[in-house]
Design an enzyme around this catalytic site. Structure first.
Site, PDB file in Angstrom:
ATOM      1  N   ALA A  40       0.825  -1.205   0.000  1.00 42.21           N
ATOM      2  CA  ALA A  40       0.000   0.000   0.000  1.00 42.21           C
ATOM      3  C   ALA A  40       0.860   1.257   0.000  1.00 42.21           C
ATOM      4  O   ALA A  40       0.546   2.239  -0.698  1.00 42.21           O
ATOM      5  CB  ALA A  40      -0.927  -0.013   1.203  1.00 42.21           C
ATOM      6  N   ASN A  41       1.943   1.257   0.770  1.00 42.38           N
ATOM      7  CA  ASN A  41       2.830   2.424   0.788  1.00 42.38           C
ATOM      8  C   ASN A  41       3.389   2.724  -0.596  1.00 42.38           C
ATOM      9  O   ASN A  41       3.418   3.871  -1.048  1.00 42.38           O
ATOM     10  CB  ASN A  41       4.004   2.192   1.742  1.00 42.38           C
ATOM     11  CG  ASN A  41       3.596   2.160   3.196  1.00 42.38           C
ATOM     12  OD1 ASN A  41       2.471   2.512   3.555  1.00 42.38           O
ATOM     13  ND2 ASN A  41       4.516   1.725   4.045  1.00 42.38           N
ATOM     14  N   ASN A 179      17.772  -3.091  -0.154  1.00 46.32           N
ATOM     15  CA  ASN A 179      18.668  -2.246   0.625  1.00 46.32           C
ATOM     16  C   ASN A 179      19.999  -2.962   0.795  1.00 46.32           C
ATOM     17  O   ASN A 179      20.197  -4.070   0.272  1.00 46.32           O
ATOM     18  CB  ASN A 179      18.036  -1.814   1.960  1.00 46.32           C
ATOM     19  CG  ASN A 179      17.810  -2.965   2.926  1.00 46.32           C
ATOM     20  OD1 ASN A 179      18.484  -4.007   2.879  1.00 46.32           O
ATOM     21  ND2 ASN A 179      16.858  -2.783   3.827  1.00 46.32           N
ATOM     22  N   THR A 214      19.555   0.532  -2.269  1.00 50.35           N
ATOM     23  CA  THR A 214      19.391   1.761  -1.501  1.00 50.35           C
ATOM     24  C   THR A 214      20.351   1.741  -0.315  1.00 50.35           C
ATOM     25  O   THR A 214      20.540   0.711   0.328  1.00 50.35           O
ATOM     26  CB  THR A 214      17.946   1.929  -1.013  1.00 50.35           C
ATOM     27  OG1 THR A 214      17.567   0.810  -0.204  1.00 50.35           O
ATOM     28  CG2 THR A 214      16.989   2.019  -2.203  1.00 50.35           C
ATOM     29  N   GLY A 219      22.539   7.493  -0.200  1.00 49.66           N
ATOM     30  CA  GLY A 219      21.857   7.502  -1.480  1.00 49.66           C
ATOM     31  C   GLY A 219      21.532   6.121  -1.990  1.00 49.66           C
ATOM     32  O   GLY A 219      21.008   5.278  -1.261  1.00 49.66           O
ATOM     33  N   ALA A 243       9.080   5.014   6.061  1.00 52.09           N
ATOM     34  CA  ALA A 243       8.615   4.780   4.693  1.00 52.09           C
ATOM     35  C   ALA A 243       9.588   5.266   3.619  1.00 52.09           C
ATOM     36  O   ALA A 243       9.214   5.351   2.447  1.00 52.09           O
ATOM     37  CB  ALA A 243       7.252   5.439   4.477  1.00 52.09           C
ATOM     38  N   ALA A 244      10.835   5.549   4.009  1.00 44.17           N
ATOM     39  CA  ALA A 244      11.784   6.074   3.021  1.00 44.17           C
ATOM     40  C   ALA A 244      12.005   5.099   1.872  1.00 44.17           C
ATOM     41  O   ALA A 244      12.010   5.487   0.693  1.00 44.17           O
ATOM     42  CB  ALA A 244      13.108   6.407   3.700  1.00 44.17           C
ATOM     43  N   GLY A 245      12.183   3.821   2.207  1.00 46.48           N
ATOM     44  CA  GLY A 245      12.383   2.823   1.154  1.00 46.48           C
ATOM     45  C   GLY A 245      11.187   2.689   0.242  1.00 46.48           C
ATOM     46  O   GLY A 245      11.321   2.562  -0.984  1.00 46.48           O
ATOM     47  N   ASP A 246       9.985   2.737   0.817  1.00 53.97           N
ATOM     48  CA  ASP A 246       8.775   2.631   0.005  1.00 53.97           C
ATOM     49  C   ASP A 246       8.588   3.857  -0.879  1.00 53.97           C
ATOM     50  O   ASP A 246       8.126   3.751  -2.019  1.00 53.97           O
ATOM     51  CB  ASP A 246       7.550   2.445   0.905  1.00 53.97           C
ATOM     52  CG  ASP A 246       7.572   1.120   1.641  1.00 53.97           C
ATOM     53  OD1 ASP A 246       8.160   0.160   1.114  1.00 53.97           O
ATOM     54  OD2 ASP A 246       7.006   1.039   2.750  1.00 53.97           O
ATOM     55  N   SER A 285       3.880  10.459   5.205  1.00 54.84           N
ATOM     56  CA  SER A 285       5.182  11.021   4.809  1.00 54.84           C
ATOM     57  C   SER A 285       5.442  10.957   3.312  1.00 54.84           C
ATOM     58  O   SER A 285       6.400  11.560   2.832  1.00 54.84           O
ATOM     59  CB  SER A 285       6.300  10.272   5.531  1.00 54.84           C
ATOM     60  OG  SER A 285       6.508   8.982   4.967  1.00 54.84           O
TER      61      SER A 285
END
Length: 310
Positions: A40-41, A179, A214, A219, A243-246, A285
């Site tokens: 969903a993210n 990641n 990632t 970066g 949620a940075a990765g998403d 976010s």
């Protein structure tokens, strides 16, 4: 059109002074309930980044299901493919410390009932992109990848949480996003476990699967056979990395769907990921198209780097 097959959760988020170690209890002053789940993210991230998106997965018949779906529906994501099943809606329990680092435990619930058969054949017609993660049964992912490949649809797999990938699956994937820990697990499928994420990413790319790694504040780096591209992170004050990765995956998928070239797609994704670190919570976010565009110039264009020896 981006078709996302994946998880839908509610997140119970607790701000804490420090994350607990094994056997330790820490106290938080309060908690928030927000929508989440990697599927969903990423669907919402891609939609907010400008793509048309369809979400397929499963939620329960409980009150949490409404929370899990409301932001997607409000953003205009097509949720007709989300099934209501006789299992609790998935939930994640997230502690976030003062540096924005997190610790997450997920109860899969209804996500384990998501089935590839929910995806209609008509939804797999190109042009378009199939986006997958690893929070639903992996056998359903593999079945859907086979159907997408047969239909001529592009595919992107985010190997999160980390899993070893069957060698038979790699040729079905156009883009792999991992990641720096997940890439080591993914690359170990060939029998040799690399210790360096750059070497692991290059090995996967040399086997025929373009791979993005990632690297958090460093970066990200993208590997294709015979080439590698580095992108810096957006400089921000980190509040919550949940949620940075998403955000990275969703924005990258949206850029690909708009026919952006790899260096520009990386820049778009890195900007979105950085912005996601500045707001608390998962889906709250995820940045809008205009917000990403306004900060894009703060990330230097992706640059070619030497390809590691594997």
């Amino acid at each position: 059109m981006i078709l996302v097959f994946g998880s839908l959760n509610v997140d119970l988020v607790v701000p804490v002074a420090q994350l607990p170690v094994a056997g330790e209890t820490v106290l938080g002053e309060s908690y928030r309930i927000v929508a989440g789940g990697k599927g969903a993210n990423q669907a919402l991230a891609a939609r907010r980044a400008g793509a048309e998106v369809r979400m397929v997965g499963a939620v329960g018949q409980d009150a949490f299901a409404t929370v899990a779906l409301q932001d997607l529906a409000a953003a205009g994501v097509d949720i007709d493919g989300v099934a209501r099943v006789d299992a609790p809606t998935g939930a994640a329990f997230i502690g976030v410390d003062r540096q924005g680092q997190n610790q997450i435990t997920v109860a899969s619930g209804a996500n384990l009932r998501a089935r590839s058969e929910q995806v209609r054949d008509g939804w797999l017609r190109p042009p378009g992109l199939l986006l997958l993660q690893m929070e639903v049964p992996e056998t359903e992912n593999w079945a859907l990848l086979k159907r997408a490949r047969k239909a001529g649809l592009s595919t992107l797999l985010n190997v999160a949480p980390a899993r070893s990938l069957p060698a038979s699956v790699l040729p079905l994937i156009d883009w792999l996003i991992v990641n720096e820990l997940e890439v080591l697990t993914a690359a170990a499928a060939g029998g040799r476990a690399p210790q360096d994420p750059y070497q692991a990413g290059a090995r996967l790319a040399n086997s025929g699967t373009p791979t993005l790694v990632t690297l958090g504040a460093k970066g990200a780096v993208a590997f294709m056979k015979g080439e590698a591209w580095q992108i810096d992170a957006l400089p921000v004050r980190v509040l919550d990395t949940t949620a940075a990765g998403d955000a990275f995956v969703g924005a990258f998928a949206a850029a690909l769907d708009s026919a952006a070239r790899l260096p520009e797609a990386l820049r778009w994704a890195s900007t979105a990921a950085g912005l996601a670190c500045t707001v608390a919570g998962a889906q709250p976010s995820l940045p809008a198209h205009a917000t990403i565009l306004a900060r894009l110039a703060e990330v230097a264009p992706a640059r070619a780097i030497p390809v590691p020896v594997t």
